[in-house]
Design a protein around this motif. Structure first.
Motif, short mmCIF file in Angstrom:
data_model
loop_
_atom_site.label_atom_id
_atom_site.label_comp_id
_atom_site.label_asym_id
_atom_site.label_seq_id
_atom_site.Cartn_x
_atom_site.Cartn_y
_atom_site.Cartn_z
N PHE A 137 3.69 36.88 -3.66
CA PHE A 137 4.63 37.66 -4.48
C PHE A 137 4.57 39.14 -4.13
O PHE A 137 5.52 39.88 -4.38
CB PHE A 137 4.32 37.50 -5.98
CG PHE A 137 4.44 36.09 -6.49
CD1 PHE A 137 4.89 35.06 -5.69
CD2 PHE A 137 4.11 35.80 -7.80
CE1 PHE A 137 4.99 33.76 -6.17
CE2 PHE A 137 4.22 34.51 -8.30
CZ PHE A 137 4.65 33.49 -7.48
N ALA A 138 3.45 39.57 -3.60
CA ALA A 138 3.28 41.01 -3.30
C ALA A 138 4.04 41.43 -2.05
O ALA A 138 4.24 42.63 -1.84
CB ALA A 138 1.80 41.33 -3.15
N GLU A 139 4.45 40.47 -1.22
CA GLU A 139 5.16 40.80 0.02
C GLU A 139 6.66 40.67 -0.22
O GLU A 139 7.13 39.57 -0.55
CB GLU A 139 4.75 39.83 1.15
CG GLU A 139 3.26 39.67 1.34
CD GLU A 139 2.62 40.92 1.88
OE1 GLU A 139 3.34 41.72 2.52
OE2 GLU A 139 1.43 41.12 1.63
N PRO A 140 7.43 41.75 -0.03
CA PRO A 140 8.86 41.70 -0.37
C PRO A 140 9.62 40.57 0.33
O PRO A 140 10.35 39.81 -0.32
CB PRO A 140 9.38 43.07 0.08
CG PRO A 140 8.20 43.95 0.09
CD PRO A 140 7.03 43.10 0.41
N ASN A 150 6.44 42.16 -14.66
CA ASN A 150 5.51 41.04 -14.86
C ASN A 150 5.05 40.48 -13.52
O ASN A 150 5.78 40.58 -12.52
CB ASN A 150 6.19 39.92 -15.65
CG ASN A 150 6.43 40.34 -17.09
OD1 ASN A 150 5.70 41.13 -17.65
ND2 ASN A 150 7.49 39.82 -17.68
N ALA A 151 3.87 39.89 -13.51
CA ALA A 151 3.31 39.35 -12.25
C ALA A 151 3.83 37.94 -11.99
O ALA A 151 3.08 37.03 -11.65
CB ALA A 151 1.79 39.36 -12.32
N THR A 152 5.13 37.76 -12.17
CA THR A 152 5.78 36.49 -11.86
C THR A 152 6.60 36.68 -10.58
O THR A 152 6.82 37.82 -10.16
CB THR A 152 6.72 36.07 -13.00
OG1 THR A 152 7.70 37.10 -13.16
CG2 THR A 152 5.98 35.90 -14.31
N LEU A 153 7.08 35.58 -10.03
CA LEU A 153 7.89 35.70 -8.80
C LEU A 153 9.13 36.55 -9.06
O LEU A 153 9.46 37.44 -8.28
CB LEU A 153 8.29 34.30 -8.31
CG LEU A 153 9.18 34.28 -7.06
CD1 LEU A 153 8.49 34.95 -5.88
CD2 LEU A 153 9.56 32.85 -6.69
#
Lengths: 251, 198
Positions: free
Chosen positions: A81-84, B143-146
């Motif tokens: 999720f951290a990588e665009p 939020n730490a969601t997708l």
């Protein structure tokens, strides 16, 4: 009905205050939806994220009833999720699967292709390494849903060589000679889709343009949404953002 | 048997989150028994909110003033802007009293499946706020969601042309979290965001 198998989470929808309705892709039963009790708890939230590999245990008294589902995490793809680009690719693949496929119809090859594409997103050092898997997944989705493209021979001359275009109407390949006068109206057919060469990023973008046209026209067209807005449009908008990011890489 | 008015009140309360018909009946009985100390103050509070409720035109917060109390507070650091998905997120951050700057409420997050597009959110208003200048840092508190993270990436892309520092909330171990009970995604984020100890 009782299903217990590995699955890939494709969609999550809140239901009530604590539960969620989960849509997950399984190897033998295709897309399966079920109610996960306490799916919004702090323990379950990180588990119930799109792209995660889980083991589901689904129970229902009848085929028409929404099953209750228990979910156990097998492998988390949360770090992506951290990588665009990776996050955009993961979102598109899972959303397309959740929206396009009918429930409880087996698509074993699509499950394998989805798993492979998500694994490629995880493993590849850059988008160049996984976009090919994404394009192939879209092509396979078209085939499995009955909208497969004919890329083997020219629709006009029946030739099998020098196929560089695809007709946006029929989805059939067109050779260089036959398509010369219509090239503005034809879609490019990148050679890697005929297994001829290792693609560069511009060829991958051509592949995305090709599959995007048919996904929008044949698969997502007319898929309704509660908000009144076509969910196909919003899905394609998410895909357009992914393609835009990839275009920036080329530029 | 109760009167139609009491029934209506019970039904209205039963529709609230966290309450069902049974708990709504208990609440109504409680209010009836404590008319002066329970029912009337509740009635006045509801009327006060209903009459003055508005959405802040600057940040999107819900308040009884417009601009809201946070936007009007001169002690706030106007050079720091925290972007949140929705009002409950703003209130959660406000409860912590850790963020001294101002806020911007997006009104949701991009969602391909639920049909939420950039034009459905207040992203243009956010870009305009940043373009107006006077902001040094934008904190993307999604939020730490997708969906939350793809929204954060999209915002980062839209704001990268402005001379502001873009930052994001850290992901990893929650306070009181035990490693044995954490999922591997959270653990991976925590390991990735590890920092040297002085």
């Amino acid at each position: 009905m009782h299903i217990q198998c590995p699955a890939i989470i494709c969609g999550i929808r809140h239901h009530g205050e604590h539960g969620v309705i989960l849509r997950a892709m399984t190897p033998d039963d295709g897309l399966v939806a079920g109610y996960v009790q306490a799916g919004r708890s702090t323990a379950m939230r990180p588990v119930l994220q799109p792209g995660n590999q889980v083991v589901i245990d689904c129970h229902a008294r009848s085929e028409t009833q929404l099953p209750s589902m228990r979910v156990e995490l097998h492998h988390s793809r949360g770090p992506l999720f951290a990588e665009p680009l990776a996050a955009a690719g993961l979102q598109w693949l899972t959303a397309l699967t959740a929206r396009a496929l009918p429930e409880q119809q087996p698509f074993p090859s699509l499950y394998q292709a989805l798993d492979a594409a998500l694994a490629a997103i995880e493993a590849a050092p850059s988008a160049r390494g996984w976009v090919v898997a994404l394009v192939r997944y879209e092509l396979l989705t078209l085939i499995e849903l009955g909208f497969g493209l004919d890329l083997e021979r020219c629709a006009v001359t029946d030739a099998v060589d020098d196929l560089i275009y695809v007709s946006p109407k029929t989805g059939r390949a067109v050779s260089r000679v036959a398509g010369e006068g219509y090239r503005d109206r034809l879609l490019p057919l990148p050679a890697f889709l005929r297994g001829e060469e290792v693609p560069d990023l511009s060829a991958l973008l051509e592949g995305l343009k090709l599959t995007g046209h048919f996904i929008a026209r044949d698969v997502l067209h007319g898929t309704g949404h509660a908000s009144g807005q076509s969910s196909g449009q919003s899905l394609m908008a998410a895909r357009a953002r992914l393609v835009e990011r990839l275009n920036k890489m080329v530029a | 048997m109760s009167s139609p008015e009491i029934d209506a009140l019970t039904q209205a309360l039963a529709r609230l989150p966290g309450l069902g018909p049974r708990s709504a009946r208990r609440a109504v009985l409680h209010l009836i028994k404590r008319r002066e100390t329970g029912l009337m103050p509740l009635l006045r509070a509801l009327e006060g909110v209903a009459e003055n409720l508005s959405t802040c035109q600057t940040c999107g917060n819900v308040d009884t003033r417009n601009p809201c109390g946070i936007c009007n507070d001169p002690r706030r650091d106007s050079r720091q802007l925290c972007v949140v998905e929705d009002v409950p997120d703003l209130w959660a951050l406000e409860r912590s009293r850790l963020f001294p700057g101002r806020f911007h409420v997006l009104g949701g997050r991009l969602s391909a499946l639920e049909g939420v597009r950039p034009e459905d959110l207040t992203i243009d208003a956010l870009v305009a706020r940043v373009a107006n200048g006077g902001i040094d840092e934008v904190v993307l508190a999604m939020n730490a969601t997708l969906e939350g993270q793809t929204t954060a990436h999209y915002l980062a892309e839209r704001l990268e042309r402005f001379p502001v520092r873009l930052s994001q909330l850290a992901h990893g171990l929650p306070v009181g979290g035990e490693l044995d009970y954490l999922d591997e995604g959270t653990l991976a984020q925590a390991l990735r965001a590890r920092r040297p100890m002085a």
